[in-house]
Motif scaffolding. Sequence first.
Motif, PDB file in Angstrom:
ATOM      1  N   ALA A   1       0.841  -1.201   0.000  1.00 15.36           N
ATOM      2  CA  ALA A   1       0.000   0.000   0.000  1.00 15.36           C
ATOM      3  C   ALA A   1       0.876   1.251   0.000  1.00 15.36           C
ATOM      4  O   ALA A   1       0.631   2.187  -0.775  1.00 15.36           O
ATOM      5  N   ILE A  39      -0.391   4.813  -0.877  1.00 19.52           N
ATOM      6  CA  ILE A  39      -1.482   4.799   0.109  1.00 19.52           C
ATOM      7  C   ILE A  39      -0.850   4.672   1.485  1.00 19.52           C
ATOM      8  O   ILE A  39      -0.153   3.700   1.762  1.00 19.52           O
ATOM      9  N   PRO A  79      -1.025   3.667   5.083  1.00 17.58           N
ATOM     10  CA  PRO A  79      -1.891   2.896   5.989  1.00 17.58           C
ATOM     11  C   PRO A  79      -2.161   3.598   7.311  1.00 17.58           C
ATOM     12  O   PRO A  79      -3.192   3.348   7.932  1.00 17.58           O
ATOM     13  N   LEU A  96      -5.476   5.496   7.268  1.00 17.70           N
ATOM     14  CA  LEU A  96      -6.678   4.755   6.889  1.00 17.70           C
ATOM     15  C   LEU A  96      -7.491   4.366   8.118  1.00 17.70           C
ATOM     16  O   LEU A  96      -6.947   4.231   9.214  1.00 17.70           O
ATOM     17  N   ALA A 145      -8.858  -2.049   5.817  1.00 18.44           N
ATOM     18  CA  ALA A 145      -9.283  -0.684   5.507  1.00 18.44           C
ATOM     19  C   ALA A 145      -9.651  -0.619   4.029  1.00 18.44           C
ATOM     20  O   ALA A 145      -8.830  -0.964   3.173  1.00 18.44           O
ATOM     21  N   VAL A 192     -10.161   0.801   0.357  1.00 13.17           N
ATOM     22  CA  VAL A 192      -9.545   1.837  -0.469  1.00 13.17           C
ATOM     23  C   VAL A 192     -10.011   1.642  -1.906  1.00 13.17           C
ATOM     24  O   VAL A 192     -10.583   0.607  -2.252  1.00 13.17           O
ATOM     25  N   ARG A 193      -9.766   2.630  -2.734  1.00 11.79           N
ATOM     26  CA  ARG A 193      -9.994   2.540  -4.175  1.00 11.79           C
ATOM     27  C   ARG A 193      -8.646   2.750  -4.852  1.00 11.79           C
ATOM     28  O   ARG A 193      -7.926   3.698  -4.532  1.00 11.79           O
ATOM     29  N   ARG A 207      -6.615   3.964  -7.722  1.00  8.33           N
ATOM     30  CA  ARG A 207      -6.807   4.950  -8.779  1.00  8.33           C
ATOM     31  C   ARG A 207      -6.530   4.353 -10.149  1.00  8.33           C
ATOM     32  O   ARG A 207      -7.302   4.525 -11.083  1.00  8.33           O
ATOM     33  N   ASN A 229     -10.201   2.946 -10.558  1.00  9.06           N
ATOM     34  CA  ASN A 229     -11.179   2.904  -9.474  1.00  9.06           C
ATOM     35  C   ASN A 229     -11.552   1.470  -9.080  1.00  9.06           C
ATOM     36  O   ASN A 229     -12.730   1.129  -8.971  1.00  9.06           O
ATOM     37  N   ARG A 265     -11.887  -1.537  -6.473  1.00  6.45           N
ATOM     38  CA  ARG A 265     -12.097  -1.722  -5.036  1.00  6.45           C
ATOM     39  C   ARG A 265     -10.993  -2.612  -4.468  1.00  6.45           C
ATOM     40  O   ARG A 265     -10.624  -3.627  -5.056  1.00  6.45           O
ATOM     41  N   VAL A 269      -6.723  -2.726   2.421  1.00 10.53           N
ATOM     42  CA  VAL A 269      -5.377  -2.835   2.968  1.00 10.53           C
ATOM     43  C   VAL A 269      -5.480  -3.691   4.221  1.00 10.53           C
ATOM     44  O   VAL A 269      -6.326  -3.445   5.091  1.00 10.53           O
TER      45      VAL A 269
END
Length: 193
Positions: free
Chosen positions: A113, A118, A120, A123, A139, A141-142, A144, A155, A157, A160
Amino acid sequence: MGSTETANLIYLVLLGVFIGGGMLMAFRGQLGAMLRQASAWALIFAALIVGYGLFTDNRTHLPRTAVFQSEGRVEIPRSRDGHYHVVLDINGAPIEFIVDTGATDVVLSREDALRAGIDPDNLMFSGMARTANGTVQTAPVRLRQVELGSLKDENIRAVVNGGEMRRSLLGMSYLNTFDRIEINDGRLVLERG
Protein backbone atom coordinates in the motif's frame (compact mmCIF):
# COMPACT_ATOMS: atom_id res chain seq x y z
CA MET A 1 16.72 -9.17 8.20
CA GLY A 2 13.99 -11.46 9.47
CA SER A 3 14.23 -13.99 12.27
CA THR A 4 14.74 -16.89 9.84
CA GLU A 5 17.62 -15.12 8.09
CA THR A 6 19.19 -14.23 11.46
CA ALA A 7 18.94 -17.84 12.64
CA ASN A 8 20.50 -19.06 9.36
CA LEU A 9 23.35 -16.55 9.72
CA ILE A 10 24.03 -17.65 13.30
CA TYR A 11 24.00 -21.29 12.19
CA LEU A 12 26.48 -20.61 9.38
CA VAL A 13 28.81 -18.63 11.66
CA LEU A 14 28.78 -21.43 14.25
CA LEU A 15 29.35 -24.04 11.54
CA GLY A 16 32.28 -22.00 10.21
CA VAL A 17 33.78 -21.69 13.71
CA PHE A 18 33.36 -25.44 14.25
CA ILE A 19 34.96 -26.37 10.92
CA GLY A 20 37.73 -23.78 11.31
CA GLY A 21 38.47 -24.97 14.86
CA GLY A 22 38.59 -28.57 13.66
CA MET A 23 41.05 -27.67 10.93
CA LEU A 24 43.26 -25.77 13.36
CA MET A 25 43.30 -28.80 15.66
CA ALA A 26 44.02 -31.25 12.83
CA PHE A 27 46.81 -29.20 11.28
CA ARG A 28 48.55 -27.87 14.40
CA GLY A 29 51.99 -26.69 13.39
CA GLN A 30 51.25 -27.21 9.68
CA LEU A 31 49.85 -23.84 8.65
CA GLY A 32 50.84 -24.26 4.96
CA ALA A 33 49.09 -27.63 4.63
CA MET A 34 45.99 -26.24 6.35
CA LEU A 35 45.81 -23.25 3.98
CA ARG A 36 46.18 -25.55 0.93
CA GLN A 37 43.34 -27.77 2.18
CA ALA A 38 41.13 -24.77 2.97
CA SER A 39 41.80 -23.27 -0.48
CA ALA A 40 40.98 -26.55 -2.22
CA TRP A 41 37.68 -26.87 -0.35
CA ALA A 42 36.81 -23.22 -1.01
CA LEU A 43 37.35 -23.77 -4.77
CA ILE A 44 35.22 -26.93 -4.72
CA PHE A 45 32.46 -25.10 -2.87
CA ALA A 46 32.60 -22.14 -5.31
CA ALA A 47 32.46 -24.52 -8.30
CA LEU A 48 29.36 -26.21 -6.87
CA ILE A 49 27.62 -22.86 -6.40
CA VAL A 50 28.48 -21.74 -9.94
CA GLY A 51 27.37 -25.10 -11.36
CA TYR A 52 24.08 -24.93 -9.52
CA GLY A 53 23.49 -21.41 -10.83
CA LEU A 54 24.26 -22.42 -14.41
CA PHE A 55 22.20 -25.59 -14.54
CA THR A 56 19.07 -24.63 -12.64
CA ASP A 57 16.29 -22.38 -13.83
CA ASN A 58 16.28 -19.68 -11.17
CA ARG A 59 13.80 -17.63 -13.19
CA THR A 60 10.94 -19.80 -11.92
CA HIS A 61 11.11 -17.95 -8.62
CA LEU A 62 10.29 -14.69 -10.37
CA PRO A 63 6.82 -13.80 -11.50
CA ARG A 64 6.41 -14.47 -15.23
CA THR A 65 3.52 -13.02 -17.16
CA ALA A 66 2.92 -13.27 -20.88
CA VAL A 67 0.60 -10.47 -21.99
CA PHE A 68 -0.94 -10.71 -25.45
CA GLN A 69 -1.95 -7.11 -25.90
CA SER A 70 -3.71 -7.28 -29.25
CA GLU A 71 -6.07 -10.00 -28.07
CA GLY A 72 -6.79 -8.67 -24.57
CA ARG A 73 -5.46 -11.96 -23.25
CA VAL A 74 -3.15 -12.59 -20.30
CA GLU A 75 -1.51 -15.93 -19.56
CA ILE A 76 0.08 -16.49 -16.16
CA PRO A 77 2.16 -19.67 -15.72
CA ARG A 78 1.83 -21.59 -12.45
CA SER A 79 4.90 -21.10 -10.24
CA ARG A 80 6.78 -23.90 -8.53
CA ASP A 81 4.93 -23.13 -5.31
CA GLY A 82 1.64 -24.02 -7.08
CA HIS A 83 0.33 -20.43 -7.10
CA TYR A 84 -0.10 -17.92 -9.88
CA HIS A 85 2.06 -14.82 -9.35
CA VAL A 86 1.66 -11.65 -11.39
CA VAL A 87 3.05 -8.11 -11.24
CA LEU A 88 0.63 -5.22 -11.76
CA ASP A 89 1.31 -1.51 -11.68
CA ILE A 90 -0.81 -0.03 -8.92
CA ASN A 91 -0.91 3.77 -9.08
CA GLY A 92 2.37 3.54 -11.03
CA ALA A 93 4.20 1.18 -8.64
CA PRO A 94 4.98 -2.43 -9.64
CA ILE A 95 3.51 -4.81 -7.05
CA GLU A 96 3.66 -8.60 -7.03
CA PHE A 97 0.40 -10.40 -6.34
CA ILE A 98 -0.72 -13.97 -5.77
CA VAL A 99 -3.92 -14.60 -7.71
CA ASP A 100 -6.61 -15.60 -5.19
CA THR A 101 -10.07 -16.38 -6.57
CA GLY A 102 -11.23 -16.92 -2.98
CA ALA A 103 -10.55 -13.29 -2.05
CA THR A 104 -13.48 -10.92 -2.59
CA ASP A 105 -11.25 -7.89 -3.07
CA VAL A 106 -7.73 -7.01 -4.03
CA VAL A 107 -5.86 -7.19 -0.70
CA LEU A 108 -2.73 -5.07 -0.27
CA SER A 109 -0.15 -5.60 2.42
CA ARG A 110 0.78 -2.47 4.36
CA GLU A 111 4.16 -2.36 2.57
CA ASP A 112 2.59 -2.64 -0.89
CA ALA A 113 0.00 0.00 0.00
CA LEU A 114 2.83 2.39 0.85
CA ARG A 115 4.56 1.59 -2.46
CA ALA A 116 1.28 2.43 -4.25
CA GLY A 117 1.09 5.81 -2.50
CA ILE A 118 -1.48 4.80 0.11
CA ASP A 119 -0.48 5.62 3.68
CA PRO A 120 -1.89 2.90 5.99
CA ASP A 121 -1.45 5.17 9.00
CA ASN A 122 -4.11 7.50 7.55
CA LEU A 123 -6.68 4.76 6.89
CA MET A 124 -9.66 3.66 8.96
CA PHE A 125 -9.38 -0.07 9.61
CA SER A 126 -13.10 -0.60 10.03
CA GLY A 127 -13.49 -3.94 8.28
CA MET A 128 -12.71 -7.48 9.40
CA ALA A 129 -11.55 -10.45 7.36
CA ARG A 130 -11.11 -14.07 8.34
CA THR A 131 -7.84 -15.55 7.06
CA ALA A 132 -5.93 -18.76 7.57
CA ASN A 133 -3.97 -16.91 10.27
CA GLY A 134 -7.03 -15.62 12.09
CA THR A 135 -9.12 -12.47 11.92
CA VAL A 136 -7.51 -9.24 10.73
CA GLN A 137 -8.66 -5.66 10.39
CA THR A 138 -8.96 -4.18 6.90
CA ALA A 139 -9.28 -0.68 5.51
CA PRO A 140 -11.28 -0.12 2.31
CA VAL A 141 -9.54 1.84 -0.47
CA ARG A 142 -9.99 2.54 -4.18
CA LEU A 143 -7.05 1.95 -6.50
CA ARG A 144 -6.81 4.95 -8.78
CA GLN A 145 -5.04 3.06 -11.57
CA VAL A 146 -4.35 -0.66 -12.15
CA GLU A 147 -2.26 -1.75 -15.14
CA LEU A 148 -1.50 -5.23 -16.43
CA GLY A 149 0.50 -4.82 -19.62
CA SER A 150 -1.62 -2.70 -21.95
CA LEU A 151 -4.79 -3.35 -19.93
CA LYS A 152 -5.65 -0.33 -17.80
CA ASP A 153 -8.40 -0.03 -15.22
CA GLU A 154 -9.40 2.70 -12.79
CA ASN A 155 -11.18 2.90 -9.47
CA ILE A 156 -10.77 -0.76 -8.48
CA ARG A 157 -12.10 -1.72 -5.04
CA ALA A 158 -9.42 -3.01 -2.64
CA VAL A 159 -8.57 -3.32 1.04
CA VAL A 160 -5.38 -2.83 2.97
CA ASN A 161 -4.67 -5.65 5.41
CA GLY A 162 -3.92 -4.49 8.93
CA GLY A 163 -2.07 -7.73 9.78
CA GLU A 164 1.10 -9.39 8.56
CA MET A 165 1.09 -10.46 4.92
CA ARG A 166 3.88 -11.84 2.74
CA ARG A 167 2.27 -11.04 -0.62
CA SER A 168 -0.68 -9.00 -1.73
CA LEU A 169 -3.66 -10.91 -3.12
CA LEU A 170 -5.29 -10.30 -6.49
CA GLY A 171 -8.92 -10.98 -5.69
CA MET A 172 -12.23 -10.96 -7.51
CA SER A 173 -12.79 -7.18 -7.47
CA TYR A 174 -10.11 -7.09 -10.20
CA LEU A 175 -10.55 -10.54 -11.74
CA ASN A 176 -14.24 -9.79 -12.43
CA THR A 177 -13.12 -7.12 -14.93
CA PHE A 178 -12.29 -10.03 -17.28
CA ASP A 179 -14.88 -11.79 -19.43
CA ARG A 180 -13.25 -15.20 -19.07
CA ILE A 181 -11.05 -16.82 -16.41
CA GLU A 182 -9.69 -20.29 -17.11
CA ILE A 183 -7.04 -22.57 -15.64
CA ASN A 184 -5.67 -24.96 -18.22
CA ASP A 185 -2.39 -26.89 -18.55
CA GLY A 186 -0.63 -25.04 -15.71
CA ARG A 187 -1.67 -21.59 -16.95
CA LEU A 188 -4.20 -19.09 -15.70
CA VAL A 189 -5.81 -17.39 -18.72
CA LEU A 190 -7.61 -14.06 -18.38
CA GLU A 191 -9.45 -12.66 -21.39
CA ARG A 192 -11.38 -9.53 -22.24
CA GLY A 193 -13.67 -9.25 -25.26
